[in-house]
Scaffold this active site. Structure first.
Site, PDB file in Angstrom:
ATOM      1  N   HIS A 182      -9.526   1.224   4.821  1.00 57.11           N
ATOM      2  CA  HIS A 182      -8.244   1.444   5.511  1.00 57.11           C
ATOM      3  C   HIS A 182      -8.465   2.426   6.667  1.00 57.11           C
ATOM      4  O   HIS A 182      -9.260   3.355   6.555  1.00 57.11           O
ATOM      5  CB  HIS A 182      -7.206   1.995   4.528  1.00 57.11           C
ATOM      6  CG  HIS A 182      -5.827   2.005   5.110  1.00 57.11           C
ATOM      7  ND1 HIS A 182      -5.393   3.011   5.933  1.00 57.11           N
ATOM      8  CD2 HIS A 182      -4.811   1.114   5.030  1.00 57.11           C
ATOM      9  CE1 HIS A 182      -4.152   2.741   6.336  1.00 57.11           C
ATOM     10  NE2 HIS A 182      -3.783   1.595   5.799  1.00 57.11           N
ATOM     11  N   GLY A 217       2.303   2.471  10.683  1.00 54.46           N
ATOM     12  CA  GLY A 217       3.240   3.572  10.508  1.00 54.46           C
ATOM     13  C   GLY A 217       3.909   4.010  11.796  1.00 54.46           C
ATOM     14  O   GLY A 217       4.565   5.050  11.852  1.00 54.46           O
ATOM     15  N   SER A 272       3.293  -1.951  10.362  1.00 54.47           N
ATOM     16  CA  SER A 272       4.743  -2.010  10.607  1.00 54.47           C
ATOM     17  C   SER A 272       5.364  -3.378  10.326  1.00 54.47           C
ATOM     18  O   SER A 272       6.247  -3.827  11.055  1.00 54.47           O
ATOM     19  CB  SER A 272       5.075  -1.539  12.025  1.00 54.47           C
ATOM     20  OG  SER A 272       4.680  -0.183  12.194  1.00 54.47           O
ATOM     21  N   LYS A 332       0.193   4.306  -0.383  1.00 56.01           N
ATOM     22  CA  LYS A 332      -0.410   5.542   0.169  1.00 56.01           C
ATOM     23  C   LYS A 332      -0.134   6.708  -0.781  1.00 56.01           C
ATOM     24  O   LYS A 332      -0.031   6.505  -1.983  1.00 56.01           O
ATOM     25  CB  LYS A 332       0.088   5.786   1.590  1.00 56.01           C
ATOM     26  CG  LYS A 332      -0.029   4.516   2.449  1.00 56.01           C
ATOM     27  CD  LYS A 332       0.122   4.744   3.913  1.00 56.01           C
ATOM     28  CE  LYS A 332      -0.071   3.411   4.635  1.00 56.01           C
ATOM     29  NZ  LYS A 332      -0.065   3.522   6.080  1.00 56.01           N
ATOM     30  N   GLU A 375      -6.821   4.857   7.677  1.00 58.41           N
ATOM     31  CA  GLU A 375      -6.625   6.272   7.331  1.00 58.41           C
ATOM     32  C   GLU A 375      -7.866   6.836   6.633  1.00 58.41           C
ATOM     33  O   GLU A 375      -8.192   8.014   6.783  1.00 58.41           O
ATOM     34  CB  GLU A 375      -5.361   6.428   6.460  1.00 58.41           C
ATOM     35  CG  GLU A 375      -4.104   6.311   7.308  1.00 58.41           C
ATOM     36  CD  GLU A 375      -2.907   5.704   6.600  1.00 58.41           C
ATOM     37  OE1 GLU A 375      -2.850   5.721   5.358  1.00 58.41           O
ATOM     38  OE2 GLU A 375      -2.011   5.191   7.307  1.00 58.41           O
ATOM     39  N   ASN A 389       0.868  -1.183   0.000  1.00 60.30           N
ATOM     40  CA  ASN A 389       0.000   0.000   0.000  1.00 60.30           C
ATOM     41  C   ASN A 389       0.905   1.233   0.000  1.00 60.30           C
ATOM     42  O   ASN A 389       1.465   1.596   1.029  1.00 60.30           O
ATOM     43  CB  ASN A 389      -0.880  -0.037   1.264  1.00 60.30           C
ATOM     44  CG  ASN A 389      -1.687   1.238   1.446  1.00 60.30           C
ATOM     45  OD1 ASN A 389      -1.781   2.066   0.532  1.00 60.30           O
ATOM     46  ND2 ASN A 389      -2.261   1.413   2.627  1.00 60.30           N
ATOM     47  N   GLU A 426      -5.533  -4.798  10.554  1.00 59.24           N
ATOM     48  CA  GLU A 426      -4.503  -3.789  10.777  1.00 59.24           C
ATOM     49  C   GLU A 426      -4.799  -3.023  12.066  1.00 59.24           C
ATOM     50  O   GLU A 426      -5.592  -2.075  12.057  1.00 59.24           O
ATOM     51  CB  GLU A 426      -4.479  -2.798   9.597  1.00 59.24           C
ATOM     52  CG  GLU A 426      -4.159  -3.426   8.268  1.00 59.24           C
ATOM     53  CD  GLU A 426      -3.557  -2.393   7.312  1.00 59.24           C
ATOM     54  OE1 GLU A 426      -2.452  -2.637   6.824  1.00 59.24           O
ATOM     55  OE2 GLU A 426      -4.189  -1.344   7.080  1.00 59.24           O
TER      56      GLU A 426
HETATM   57  P1  PGA Z   1       2.770   0.394   7.620  1.00 60.60           P
HETATM   58  O1  PGA Z   1       1.304   0.589   6.959  1.00 60.60           O
HETATM   59  O2  PGA Z   1       3.306  -0.897   7.090  1.00 60.60           O
HETATM   60  O3  PGA Z   1       3.558   1.570   7.170  1.00 60.60           O
HETATM   61  O4  PGA Z   1       2.561   0.351   9.096  1.00 60.60           O
HETATM   62  C1  PGA Z   1       0.445  -0.484   6.762  1.00 60.60           C
HETATM   63  C2  PGA Z   1      -0.840   0.015   6.156  1.00 60.60           C
HETATM   64  O5  PGA Z   1      -1.271   1.134   6.483  1.00 60.60           O
HETATM   65  O6  PGA Z   1      -1.473  -0.677   5.333  1.00 60.60           O
END
Ligand code: PGA
Length: 250
Positions: A96, A174, A214, A11, A98, A9, A168
């Site tokens: 997601h 992140g 992460s 982003k 976000e 992903n 998640e």
């Molecule tokens: P990250 O993000 O691996 O940077 O923690 C995962 C995601 O948001 O799908």
């Protein structure tokens, strides 16, 4: 045995030239590997068509990061399922955290998107997960259960064979904090049992449930070797060829 799926992903990262560079490098490296893992890259909308072109003839799939639930109309700035299909997209990330927290997407909105994606022939990567506060208040299962039930409401078992769930935990996205393999496995098992209760053992046994938050080369092996973790949804570490390929090879 269930297949393993690793999706990147990206982003809001990578312009067109960055996309070509990263995808070409990933393609070359994966060419050398004999991994059976299914690989998906999810670049921004502006790079989707190019990603599909660069990946032609490979088994790497392309996904979008969002879409609207209506077919077309006066929705300035939005992208429809048909538009994604028309450039060769196969997957779409929906729900997601976000999108939920920054853009106010509710379970109802996400449910409409999942339905639209499935009826349009796109495969959703449907994300669920609790916040730190919810985990600390022992609400993880309750939150995840209601996200799964509401997000998949009104969708038949038959349609769900094309859907992937990504667990998640919001506190791990992140932040560099990963759920321990045991913590992640516990929730994955809970989701699998829930799918079995809501639908059937057959669907639950075949459903791909990815872990996200992460994931890095040094924790991927342990996470992916848990019985109910079928690969990952990778954010930060999907933006570098070495780390993404190493996670795929895990
Ligand atoms: P990250 O993000 O691996 O940077 O923690 C995962 C995601 O948001 O799908």
């Amino acid at each position: 045995m269930r297949r393993k799926v690793v999706a990147g992903n990206w982003k809001m990262n990578m312009n067109l030239s960055g996309t070509i560079e990263l995808i070409s490098a990933i393609k070359n490296e994966l060419n050398k590997s004999d991994s059976k893992t299914e690989v998906i890259v999810c670049p921004p909308f502006t790079s989707l068509e190019t990603a599909v072109t660069v990946l032609k003839g490979t088994s790497i799939k392309v996904g979008a990061q969002n879409m609207h639930y209506e077919s077309d109309g006066a929705f300035t700035g939005e992208i429809s399922a048909d538009m994604l299909k028309s450039v060769g997209c196969e997957y779409v990330i929906l729900g997601h955290s976000e999108r939920r927290t920054i853009f106010g997407e509710t379970d109802d909105i996400i449910n409409m998107k999942v339905k639209k994606a499935l009826s349009s022939g796109l495969k959703p990567i449907f994300c669920v997960g609790e916040t730190l506060e919810e985990r600390e208040s022992n609400l993880t299962e309750k939150v995840v259960e209601s996200q799964v039930k509401n997000g998949l409401s009104g969708i038949s078992e038959h349609e769900l064979s094309d859907l992937i769930i990504a667990y998640e935990p919001v506190w791990a996205i992140g932040t560099g904090k990963t759920a321990s393999p045991e913590q992640a496995q516990e929730v994955h098992k809970f989701i699998r049992n829930l799918i079995s209760k809501l639908y059937s053992d057959n669907l639950s046994e075949n459903l791909v449930i990815q872990y996200g938050g992460s994931v890095k080369p040094d924790n991927a092996v342990e996470l992916f070797s848990q019985p109910d973790i079928d690969g990952g949804l990778i954010g930060g570490a999907s933006l570098k060829t070495d780390s993404f390929v190493s996670i795929v090879n895990s």
